[in-house]
Design a protein around this motif. Sequence first.
Motif, PDB file in Angstrom:
ATOM      1  N   SER A  38       0.832  -1.209   0.000  1.00 38.41           N
ATOM      2  CA  SER A  38       0.000   0.000   0.000  1.00 38.41           C
ATOM      3  C   SER A  38       0.865   1.258   0.000  1.00 38.41           C
ATOM      4  O   SER A  38       0.562   2.243  -0.694  1.00 38.41           O
ATOM      5  CB  SER A  38      -0.922   0.008   1.227  1.00 38.41           C
ATOM      6  OG  SER A  38      -1.794  -1.092   1.210  1.00 38.41           O
ATOM      7  N   ALA A  74       0.711   3.911  -2.944  1.00 41.61           N
ATOM      8  CA  ALA A  74       0.358   5.278  -2.579  1.00 41.61           C
ATOM      9  C   ALA A  74       1.502   6.238  -2.903  1.00 41.61           C
ATOM     10  O   ALA A  74       1.272   7.372  -3.348  1.00 41.61           O
ATOM     11  CB  ALA A  74       0.005   5.356  -1.089  1.00 41.61           C
ATOM     12  N   ALA A 126      -6.279   3.387  -1.694  1.00 41.50           N
ATOM     13  CA  ALA A 126      -6.726   3.329  -0.299  1.00 41.50           C
ATOM     14  C   ALA A 126      -7.896   2.367  -0.132  1.00 41.50           C
ATOM     15  O   ALA A 126      -7.906   1.540   0.789  1.00 41.50           O
ATOM     16  CB  ALA A 126      -7.111   4.728   0.183  1.00 41.50           C
ATOM     17  N   SER A 186      -6.761  -1.203  -0.478  1.00 40.87           N
ATOM     18  CA  SER A 186      -6.019  -1.639   0.714  1.00 40.87           C
ATOM     19  C   SER A 186      -6.965  -2.021   1.840  1.00 40.87           C
ATOM     20  O   SER A 186      -6.771  -3.034   2.527  1.00 40.87           O
ATOM     21  CB  SER A 186      -5.080  -0.525   1.183  1.00 40.87           C
ATOM     22  OG  SER A 186      -4.161  -0.173   0.176  1.00 40.87           O
ATOM     23  N   LEU A 196      -0.662   4.102   4.252  1.00 44.34           N
ATOM     24  CA  LEU A 196      -1.116   5.090   3.276  1.00 44.34           C
ATOM     25  C   LEU A 196      -0.541   6.469   3.586  1.00 44.34           C
ATOM     26  O   LEU A 196      -0.126   7.207   2.686  1.00 44.34           O
ATOM     27  CB  LEU A 196      -2.648   5.143   3.264  1.00 44.34           C
ATOM     28  CG  LEU A 196      -3.343   3.877   2.740  1.00 44.34           C
ATOM     29  CD1 LEU A 196      -4.844   3.935   3.011  1.00 44.34           C
ATOM     30  CD2 LEU A 196      -3.085   3.685   1.245  1.00 44.34           C
TER      31      LEU A 196
END
Length: 450
Positions: free
Chosen positions: A296, A300, A316, A319, A383
């Motif tokens: 993630s 990101a 997001a 995830s 994130l």
Amino acid sequence: MNHTRPTLRQDVLPLIRLGMPLVGSSIAAFAIHMTDTIMLGWYDVTALAAVTLGSSWWFILYIFGAGFGFAVMPLVAAAAAEGDDTRARRVTRMAFWLSLAFAAVVLPLLWWSGTIFLWMGQHEIIALEAQKYLRIAGFGIAPGLLVVVLRSYLSAQHMTAILLWVTLGGVVFNAGVNYILIFGNFGAPELGIRGAAMASVLIQTITLLVLAIYSNFKLPDIKLFQRIWKPDGEALSQIFRMGVPIGLTSLAESGLFSASAVMMGWIGELELAAHGIALQLAALAFMFHVGMSQASTIRAGGDYGRKDQAGLRRTAWASVIVGLSFGVIVVSTFLSFPETLVGLFVDPSEPQRVALISIAAKLLIFAALFQFVDAGQIIALSLLRGVQDTAVPMWLATISYWLIGLPAGYVLAFVLGLNEVGLWLGLCIGLGMAALTLMWRFWARSVRIG
């Protein structure tokens, strides 16, 4: 021109493909630790107690210093998305510098750890044995931290398969060297706890060399080790500003579980043993979230580098869906077979086996609840790291862990008399608050990069 919006499946599948090798390498790294514990348990109970104490102290220092390596992941992911090889080289090189500096600073804390353990009230024999272990294992902290830097660098470049294979090889190699050096097999001297320490340093050094050679061979255009001795104040400052909060956040979380173990010991020996079993199972399941959270961060970080706010939102959501879906599987398993799972950790001849399994199985119910709150908070942290937001999340997480979760556990366990159940409820409350506040931070502010 047709601009078709990607479906959720198109966001989830690449995340899983990127993350699964990282999940595998996290589980394999966990298996290395388990191998050390099992083999020293076979060798000598005193050695097992000493390495438990020593490795816990080593890990506390290591996880703090690893923040510099973890900071490389979002920075290199963003640089790769922008096609900026120079930036990727600069931040990785300065992460090497900071990791080595940190290792040099903490080495005395490992060398003279026996005095520290005695100050903490540990038994003299255990403290001195743990120091004997750390005076060797301490020299592994430098290569260990450099490995974190290279793991982050390669992961950010989507080269995750090598990490899985190297770590799996490390599991086999570590077991073999432990078998030879701890017990003195194949003509080697019987070194006991010192043999385990030597094996740890050896595996960290070999892993570092393999990843360094691989990095240089697979990404020659970046010239990662070019003028590695040359200082770079701007890149060093950025790694330091991001790495310290990441390290402190990891330290706060690991400290929370260490404190919970101390408090569980106040309740009773059986409860502490059951607590350890439940945590081992929860930690094993957590390795999935560790690996996927790294994926993630990479995704990101790439979205952040491209200034793709819509892509960041999709990353997001993907995830969250992957994390919660796996949580459902683990919860179903924990609730369906609690006695069977905890029974794997208890000797069939143990006189208190029934009582221990009963307590541990009860705690496993809360370990199931753990899956959602723990997944939520690590997804949010990953994130936020991807968009290079680390300072405020550090405070949100620390407050949730130490000012909300731990006091709540104390009140529930000792004031309201819920004992071990109350302590685990407190941990769930702390991690749940971290998940809520960190998710709020991401969706309310950090997701806006357009």
